[in-house]
Write an enzyme that holds these catalytic residues in place. Structure first.
Site, PDB file in Angstrom:
ATOM      1  N   GLU A   1      -1.427  -5.365   8.938  1.00  0.00           N
ATOM      2  CA  GLU A   1      -0.532  -4.794   9.941  1.00  0.00           C
ATOM      3  C   GLU A   1      -1.118  -4.977  11.328  1.00  0.00           C
ATOM      4  O   GLU A   1      -2.326  -4.856  11.520  1.00  0.00           O
ATOM      5  CB  GLU A   1      -0.309  -3.298   9.680  1.00  0.00           C
TER       6      GLU A   1
ATOM      7  N   ASP B   1       0.829  -1.200   0.000  1.00  0.00           N
ATOM      8  CA  ASP B   1       0.000   0.000   0.000  1.00  0.00           C
ATOM      9  C   ASP B   1       0.869   1.258   0.000  1.00  0.00           C
ATOM     10  O   ASP B   1       0.363   2.377  -0.108  1.00  0.00           O
ATOM     11  CB  ASP B   1      -0.995   0.001   1.154  1.00  0.00           C
TER      12      ASP B   1
ATOM     13  N   GLU C   1       9.353  -3.892  11.067  1.00  0.00           N
ATOM     14  CA  GLU C   1       9.673  -2.564  10.533  1.00  0.00           C
ATOM     15  C   GLU C   1      10.112  -1.568  11.596  1.00  0.00           C
ATOM     16  O   GLU C   1       9.458  -1.395  12.621  1.00  0.00           O
ATOM     17  CB  GLU C   1       8.466  -1.982   9.776  1.00  0.00           C
TER      18      GLU C   1
ATOM     19  N   ASP D   1      -0.444  -6.252   0.334  1.00  0.00           N
ATOM     20  CA  ASP D   1      -0.875  -5.558   1.545  1.00  0.00           C
ATOM     21  C   ASP D   1      -2.397  -5.504   1.604  1.00  0.00           C
ATOM     22  O   ASP D   1      -3.062  -5.305   0.582  1.00  0.00           O
ATOM     23  CB  ASP D   1      -0.346  -4.125   1.555  1.00  0.00           C
TER      24      ASP D   1
END
EC number: 2.1.2.11
Length: 265
Positions: free
Chosen positions: A116, A46, A183, A85
């Site tokens: 996420e 994304d 991340e 994503d």
């Protein structure tokens, strides 16, 4: 002889033995090129909202956007594993909505999906994996939470935050995730996560201790206006594009293009 298609098993078997290299791609030609370069995985991220569509963050990217770009990448028939994503608010509302969104991405050509979050999305990950949709987790900095974070900030700098990242990693593994993107956390924390789980970890801005790395293609090739500090530029494609187009413009205005080899009398 044609190289074998990369699968989930390829990722799992790489744990602790072979570094995995992933990169983003958003369309047919770049998917073909990065696949020819030998990447293990292509993330249709994304992040396209920022590097392709010009948004300030990823929040405005829709499921329709993602489906279109996943389909374009899939048409390149890459050897690499294609991961998509899950865009903002397509899975946070619960497993049923997540399953509907994932189904559209898989039908478009995704071979795995990436939501996420950690403990708070365990029910979503469990539902997806039990239904046959491979899930790559994403812990540490979650760009879709940029508004609550107040920007793209490193996660896991204090003890409580470190515990949360570790808890998320273990919970996602238990829920069935086959890999984890880690991340923008301290390298020491990424190392701890990598040693704590049996599934491969893919770092972005989190140091060298993961089982693999991923970067945004536009950062690698010099097309990003403001690349993050953890990205490395391997080429200056922006300069090549500007130079090529400037030459074309000059030749058109000077009457040097087209020449006879470019048209029929």
């Amino acid at each position: 002889m044609e190289k074998r298609k990369v699968t989930i098993r390829h990722f799992l078997e790489a744990k602790g033995s072979r570094k995995l290299a992933m990169v983003t791609a958003y369309d047919y030609p770049t998917a073909r090129l990065v696949d020819e370069a030998g990447v293990d995985g292509i993330l249709v991220g994304d992040s396209l909202g920022m590097v392709v569509l010009g948004y300030e963050n990823t929040l405005r990217v829709t499921l329709r956007d993602m489906v279109a770009h996943v389909a374009a990448v899939a048409r390149a028939r890459p050897r690499a594993l294609v991961v998509a994503d899950m865009p903002f608010m397509t899975y946070e509302t619960g497993p049923r909505d997540a399953l509907r969104a994932a189904a559209k991405l898989v039908r478009a050509g995704a071979e795995a999906v990436k939501p996420e979050g950690g403990v708070e999305i365990v029910d979503v990950v469990e539902k997806l994996t039990k239904t046959g949709v491979p899930v790559m987790g994403h812990i540490g900095l979650n760009p879709q939470r940029v508004l609550t974070l107040g920007g793209f900030r490193m996660v896991g700098k204090d003890e409580e935050a470190r515990r949360k990242v570790l808890e998320d990693a273990k919970a996602l593994q238990e829920a069935g995730a086959f890999a984890l993107v880690v991340e923008f956390v301290p390298a020491s924390l990424a190392k701890e996560v990598t040693e704590a789980v049996k599934i491969p970890t893919i770092c972005i801005g989190a140091g060298p201790h993961c089982d693999g790395q991923i970067l945004v293609l536009h950062d690698i090739i010099g097309l990003s206006e403001k690349p993050p500090s953890f990205a490395k530029r391997y080429a200056d494609v922006a300069s090549i594009i500007r130079e090529a187009v400037a030459k074309y413009v000059a030749e058109v205005r000077e009457g040097k293009f087209p020449t006879p080899e470019h048209y029929r009398p």
